[in-house]
Design a protein around this motif. Structure first.
Motif, PDB file in Angstrom:
ATOM      1  N   TYR A 192       0.837  -1.198   0.000  1.00 15.05           N
ATOM      2  CA  TYR A 192       0.000   0.000   0.000  1.00 15.05           C
ATOM      3  C   TYR A 192       0.871   1.248   0.000  1.00 15.05           C
ATOM      4  O   TYR A 192       1.820   1.354   0.788  1.00 15.05           O
ATOM      5  CB  TYR A 192      -0.930  -0.008   1.214  1.00 15.05           C
ATOM      6  CG  TYR A 192      -1.974  -1.096   1.130  1.00 15.05           C
ATOM      7  CD1 TYR A 192      -3.247  -0.832   0.664  1.00 15.05           C
ATOM      8  CD2 TYR A 192      -1.658  -2.402   1.489  1.00 15.05           C
ATOM      9  CE1 TYR A 192      -4.203  -1.833   0.565  1.00 15.05           C
ATOM     10  CE2 TYR A 192      -2.594  -3.417   1.389  1.00 15.05           C
ATOM     11  CZ  TYR A 192      -3.866  -3.132   0.934  1.00 15.05           C
ATOM     12  OH  TYR A 192      -4.798  -4.122   0.830  1.00 15.05           O
ATOM     13  N   ILE A 229      -9.203   2.226   4.152  1.00 12.57           N
ATOM     14  CA  ILE A 229      -9.230   1.091   3.219  1.00 12.57           C
ATOM     15  C   ILE A 229      -8.131   0.103   3.578  1.00 12.57           C
ATOM     16  O   ILE A 229      -8.354  -1.116   3.616  1.00 12.57           O
ATOM     17  CB  ILE A 229      -9.056   1.584   1.764  1.00 12.57           C
ATOM     18  CG1 ILE A 229     -10.289   2.380   1.327  1.00 12.57           C
ATOM     19  CG2 ILE A 229      -8.814   0.406   0.822  1.00 12.57           C
ATOM     20  CD1 ILE A 229     -10.121   3.113   0.007  1.00 12.57           C
ATOM     21  N   LYS A 279      -9.014  -1.878   6.759  1.00 14.19           N
ATOM     22  CA  LYS A 279     -10.047  -2.886   6.489  1.00 14.19           C
ATOM     23  C   LYS A 279      -9.461  -4.097   5.774  1.00 14.19           C
ATOM     24  O   LYS A 279      -9.729  -5.251   6.154  1.00 14.19           O
ATOM     25  CB  LYS A 279     -11.165  -2.256   5.650  1.00 14.19           C
ATOM     26  CG  LYS A 279     -12.290  -3.223   5.307  1.00 14.19           C
ATOM     27  CD  LYS A 279     -13.339  -2.553   4.436  1.00 14.19           C
ATOM     28  CE  LYS A 279     -14.437  -3.533   4.051  1.00 14.19           C
ATOM     29  NZ  LYS A 279     -15.462  -2.897   3.175  1.00 14.19           N
ATOM     30  N   GLU A 280      -8.636  -3.852   4.740  1.00 11.63           N
ATOM     31  CA  GLU A 280      -8.081  -4.955   3.962  1.00 11.63           C
ATOM     32  C   GLU A 280      -7.023  -5.729   4.750  1.00 11.63           C
ATOM     33  O   GLU A 280      -6.876  -6.947   4.580  1.00 11.63           O
ATOM     34  CB  GLU A 280      -7.516  -4.419   2.644  1.00 11.63           C
ATOM     35  CG  GLU A 280      -8.613  -3.865   1.740  1.00 11.63           C
ATOM     36  CD  GLU A 280      -8.117  -3.421   0.375  1.00 11.63           C
ATOM     37  OE1 GLU A 280      -6.896  -3.548   0.110  1.00 11.63           O
ATOM     38  OE2 GLU A 280      -8.943  -2.953  -0.429  1.00 11.63           O
ATOM     39  N   ASN A 322      -8.921  -8.039   7.009  1.00  9.72           N
ATOM     40  CA  ASN A 322      -9.424  -9.174   6.217  1.00  9.72           C
ATOM     41  C   ASN A 322      -8.316 -10.185   5.962  1.00  9.72           C
ATOM     42  O   ASN A 322      -8.536 -11.402   6.071  1.00  9.72           O
ATOM     43  CB  ASN A 322     -10.002  -8.681   4.889  1.00  9.72           C
ATOM     44  CG  ASN A 322     -11.319  -7.950   5.060  1.00  9.72           C
ATOM     45  OD1 ASN A 322     -11.999  -8.105   6.074  1.00  9.72           O
ATOM     46  ND2 ASN A 322     -11.678  -7.141   4.081  1.00  9.72           N
ATOM     47  N   TYR A 323      -7.121  -9.704   5.617  1.00  9.35           N
ATOM     48  CA  TYR A 323      -5.996 -10.614   5.360  1.00  9.35           C
ATOM     49  C   TYR A 323      -5.672 -11.420   6.616  1.00  9.35           C
ATOM     50  O   TYR A 323      -5.474 -12.641   6.558  1.00  9.35           O
ATOM     51  CB  TYR A 323      -4.762  -9.839   4.901  1.00  9.35           C
ATOM     52  CG  TYR A 323      -3.536 -10.713   4.843  1.00  9.35           C
ATOM     53  CD1 TYR A 323      -3.338 -11.592   3.777  1.00  9.35           C
ATOM     54  CD2 TYR A 323      -2.600 -10.706   5.872  1.00  9.35           C
ATOM     55  CE1 TYR A 323      -2.237 -12.435   3.737  1.00  9.35           C
ATOM     56  CE2 TYR A 323      -1.496 -11.543   5.839  1.00  9.35           C
ATOM     57  CZ  TYR A 323      -1.322 -12.409   4.767  1.00  9.35           C
ATOM     58  OH  TYR A 323      -0.241 -13.247   4.739  1.00  9.35           O
ATOM     59  N   LYS A 350       0.691 -10.115  -2.587  1.00 16.32           N
ATOM     60  CA  LYS A 350      -0.245  -9.820  -3.671  1.00 16.32           C
ATOM     61  C   LYS A 350      -0.024 -10.725  -4.882  1.00 16.32           C
ATOM     62  O   LYS A 350      -0.218 -10.312  -6.035  1.00 16.32           O
ATOM     63  CB  LYS A 350      -0.129  -8.342  -4.109  1.00 16.32           C
ATOM     64  CG  LYS A 350      -0.606  -7.356  -3.055  1.00 16.32           C
ATOM     65  CD  LYS A 350      -2.101  -7.408  -2.863  1.00 16.32           C
ATOM     66  CE  LYS A 350      -2.587  -6.348  -1.888  1.00 16.32           C
ATOM     67  NZ  LYS A 350      -4.037  -6.389  -1.663  1.00 16.32           N
TER      68      LYS A 350
END
Length: 904
Positions: free
Chosen positions: A472, A545, A548-549, A552-553, A590
């Motif tokens: 990011y 963002i 949040k991601e 989730n990971y 990724k």
């Protein structure tokens, strides 16, 4: 109100109030300012508790980041060393990390690997004790120092300074800043302890600047309206007394000002003058009938006293609705503005009437024989005869603004509301440009039960989460113990990775534990470690963002309960667990996982090493073998000799002996290289360096099996996380406080007006005002923040005042005339005048905030002044129309005494 005043009572009241004012002024003068985003969140909030726990454990309290700018950093390491040591000696400082003592992996001339720091290998006692160019060369590719503590251009260094717990932050910040100031260096300093001091200065300057402005503007309106000294001074004195009492009580209760609550004194001036205005307006109206000052005062209290009290109560209800807010500054604003308004009401209904009796001022205002305003009478007559056109215009404006409401965004980043000239904004900008950010997000890893920080999966989880974060753009640098282990392994093997067995991890941690600076990311005692991520907080939407991601990971990939077993490649449970590790690695970078990857690893672990060698590049194997021979003092061999040996031809005996040992020692490297070669032919979407690291997993001796007594708790925290929570709370608080304000105001109004229907109708002007205001926010890009979130409640509480005064007077006029048109016109021509004067005073009071250097308060001023402009306009247009549209039966019922009066 049935209270009867005379000269004696008035004198006692005035003297008593002045004595109490002297008492409260002694405390009001001591009030201070403190603002910290972490204090906005309730103390028992789960996210706040996590932050406090992690901050205490790793010394993150009051962290101060300071960048020092040089022409060439490497020529000034002696000064950097002295600054570091001086800072460490301050009694308010818990820890200091700078380029000289930040942990790094170093290699001695003899090839020994260790975890240390620069000051342990260099002498920085003076400029001649070290060689700058040699230092520059050594740090060129040191990712633990370069980019983190030394800017990429080599012209700035970063000091991360942690304050001791429970120190007074502003004085502690001043001590830290003085170290850099006294060293006469070019520095940029940023942190809560520093910002609080600057914010305090700005807030105090604002109050000293804005209060005189608001007083002058309101006095101008009052003089224009009343044209005498009493009409100007009495409302001003009454709200100043209310302010002194309010601020004095805040100090007595130990409540500091913050950016949001600094609005209290000015809001009280803007709103509180209304009550005195209505009292004085009615007093002059009564004097116009030719009665004495004492009679005029008592008649005033009798006729408008109840309306003024109800007006104040509805405004207080609007502000008290902010108590539903979780944000500390917001509910504090609600409490103390309500207190200030209550005190302004007290002054308006007790102090002002007493002063009127004592000084007996005369009216100079131009009224008709009936006490009416000619202009308002004319405008209202036109309105009631063009009702349809007026309503269409109002509906059109409201509909247009409604389309822009969805564009509203929240923003609680204080920096975004400060002038570009302030030190905090300049320092923040410098830190972002040179070090990629100005604050940290922390991912906390806590090993529980049978788990511990040396566990290989614990360290891999840290590294994987950190690698995921590096994808990011808002994350500029990451520091964590997993990277330290990987870098240490690279020092031994030449390959950066975390070994797949706990026995290997024990060896690594023998070198790591106790190293200076490691305690800032690893607590051995607590079995806890943090990944420290520098974040660019200019864009909190991107931070949200990312958060949040990242969650989730973690939830989808990181094991929270597991057991470590010796890897059995024939055990399907083990293979599945190993596959999960590979997925975790690839997804964190990724990349794209395919099932053939796990098949390749298992196949490679099973097959004979000779079969692997047959598929590998012979030049690569020869290179490794020759390196091995040289380590033992033997001469390297040629490719031809090597091929002869592999093909079974006769070669020197020593080659055969060394080759057997070489295969034994280098088997892990050869298997990993075989996997690496195969993986590069797959489309995984990760870099070659990451493929090389993943390839080392083929040598894992152990595997983490889901379920078991090794517990891993992973939590995300940091000031940016709390700021995002505050942003979310702003929206929730807006809805809750607005609904409560509606309910409270409706109940009070319906009781007073003896009509549920009129109670509902009374909400129409303020509802339309709120819609227009939100539309303006969407059009102008004004954000929802701790200040602007209060505007809907303020609009409801304050805007209803105009409705109360209008309908109270209409009720009286209709009872006398039984003509709704005459009643509507006369109400606007009499009480409408006080409403206009009141609204002008309130508008100018809140408009004063526009001149504030704090953008949050400037936005608050724009929106509140707009609301206070729209609300009276709608009241004086909508209600004359509505009242003339209602049938006489409803109006007859409405014009009776209120329930409250009937019970008396």
């Amino acid at each position: 109100m049935k209270m009867q005043l005379n000269s004696k009572k008035a004198s006692v009241i005035v003297v008593s109030i002045l004595i109490l004012t002297v008492f409260f002024s002694l405390y009001a003068s001591k009030v201070s300012v403190r603002d910290n985003i972490s204090s906005y969140v309730p103390k028992d909030d789960p996210d706040k508790l996590i932050y406090d726990e992690v901050a205490d454990r790793f010394g993150l309290n009051g962290m101060i980041l300071t960048a020092v700018k040089y022409d060439d950093v490497y020529k000034h390491f002696d000064e950097i060393y002295r600054l570091t040591e001086t800072l460490k000696k301050l009694d308010v400082v818990d820890n200091v990390i700078s380029p000289v003592n930040a942990p790094r992996i170093s290699t001695t001339e003899d090839g020994d690997i260790s975890v240390g720091n620069l000051k342990s290998t260099y002498d920085f006692s003076n400029k001649n004790s070290y060689e700058p160019e040699l230092l520059k060369k050594e740090l060129k590719n040191d990712e633990m120092i370069k980019g983190k503590f030394i800017s990429e251009n080599g012209k700035s260094v970063l000091f991360a300074i942690g304050l001791k717990k429970n120190v007074e932050e502003k004085s502690a910040g001043l001590k830290v800043e003085n170290v850099f100031k006294n060293a006469n260096v070019n520095y940029y300093i940023f942190g809560t302890a520093i910002a609080n001091r600057e914010i305090e200065e700005i807030v105090k300057d604002n109050l000293l600047k804005l209060i005189p402005i608001v007083l002058i503007l309101v006095m101008g309106v009052l003089y224009f309206s009343y044209k005498n000294i009493a009409g100007v001074l009495l409302p001003i004195i009454s709200v100043l007394l209310a302010d002194i009492w309010t601020v004095g009580i805040m100090e007595l209760l130990g409540i500091d000002f913050n950016i949001t609550t600094s609005a209290v004194p000015i809001a009280v001036v803007g709103i509180g003058t209304a009550y005195s205005i209505h009292i004085i307006s009615k007093y002059y109206e009564e004097l116009h009938r030719g009665i004495s000052a004492e009679q005029a005062v008592n008649e005033t209290l009798k006729h408008v006293g109840t309306a003024v009290i109800l007006s104040a109560f509805t405004t207080i209800a609007g502000f008290l609705s902010l108590l539903t807010a979780d944000l500390t500054p917001v509910w504090q604003l609600g409490i103390f503005t309500s207190l200030g308004i209550a005190l302004a009401l007290l002054m308006a209904t007790v102090f002002v009437p007493s002063m009127l009796i004592i000084f007996k001022p005369k009216s100079k205002i131009n009224l008709s024989e009936d006490g009416e305003s000619h202009i308002l009478k004319y405008i209202t007559e036109k309105l009631v005869h063009h009702r349809a056109l007026t309503l269409l215009l109002i509906i059109g404006v409201v509909l247009i603004t409604t389309f822009f409401i969805p564009k509203i965004k929240s923003d609680m980043q204080i920096e975004n509301f400060m002038s570009a000239k302030t030190n905090m904004v300049q320092s923040s900008k410098f830190l972002r440009e040179n070090f990629g950010g100005n604050d940290y997000i922390f991912v906390d890893f806590l090993a529980k039960n049978e788990n511990n920080f040396r566990d290989f999966y614990f360290n891999r989880a840290i590294r994987d989460v950190s690698e995921f974060s590096k994808n990011y753009e808002i994350i500029s640098q990451v520091t964590n113990i997993g990277d330290v282990v990987a870098n240490l392994t690279e020092g031994f093997t030449g390959i950066k990775y975390i070994p797949g067995s706990n026995s290997a991890m024990e060896q690594d941690y023998m070198l790591i534990e106790g190293s200076e600076g490691i305690d800032k990311i690893l607590s051995e005692e607590a079995n806890e470690s943090i990944s420290q991520m520098m974040v660019n907080t200019k864009s909190f939407s991107k931070v949200k963002i990312f958060e949040k991601e990242l969650k989730n990971y973690i939830n989808e990939n990181i094991l929270t309960e597991y057991t470590i077993k010796e890897f059995d490649i024939d055990n399907t449970e083990h293979v599945k667990a190993f596959e999960n590790e590979i997925k975790e690695f690839i997804i964190s970078r990724k990349g794209k996982y395919i099932s053939q990857i796990t098949d390749l690893f298992i196949k490679t672990k099973k097959i004979n090493i000779e079969n692997i060698i047959n598929e590998l590049d012979k030049n690569y194997i020869l290179k490794l073998f020759n390196k091995y021979l040289e380590e033992y003092g033997e001469e390297p061999i040629s490719i031809k000799t090597f091929e002869n040996y592999l093909n079974g031809k006769e070669v020197d005996e020593y080659i055969s002996e060394y080759y057997e040992y070489f295969i034994y020692d280098y088997e892990p490297i050869l298997r990993a290289n075989y996997v690496e070669t195969k993986l590069k032919n797959m489309d995984l979407g990760i870099s070659n360096a990451q493929i090389k690291e993943l390839s080392q997993y083929v040598n894992d001796e152990e595997v983490p099996i889901p379920g078991g007594k090794r517990i891993l708790s992973v939590r995300i925290t940091g000031i940016p996380v709390l700021t995002n929570k505050v942003n979310d709370m702003v929206f929730e608080n807006q809805k809750e406080s607005m609904m409560l304000a509606y309910v409270l105001v409706f109940i009070l109004f319906a009781l007073q007006m003896h009509s549920i229907i009129l109670g509902l109708l009374a909400l129409i002007p303020i509802t339309l005002t709120i819609i227009v205001n939100f539309g303006i926010m969407g059009i102008t890009g004004i954000s929802l923040n701790a200040a602007t979130v209060t505007i809907a409640s303020i609009t409801i509480g304050t805007g209803i005042d105009y409705t109360i005064h209008y309908l109270t007077r209409f009720k009286k006029e209709y009872r006398l005339s039984k003509d709704k048109f005459k009643a509507a016109v006369r109400t606007s021509a009499t009480s409408g005048r006080a409403i206009v004067i009141n609204s002008l005073a309130v508008i100018l009071g809140f408009a004063t905030f526009i001149f504030s250097e704090i953008g949050m308060l400037s936005q608050f001023g724009i929106l509140t002044a707009t609301a206070m402009l729209v609300a009276p306009i709608l009241t004086l247009t909508i209600f004359p129309i509505l009242m003339t549209m209602l049938n006489n039966n409803l109006l007859n019922k409405f014009s009776k005494d209120s329930i409250l009066k009937q019970k008396k």
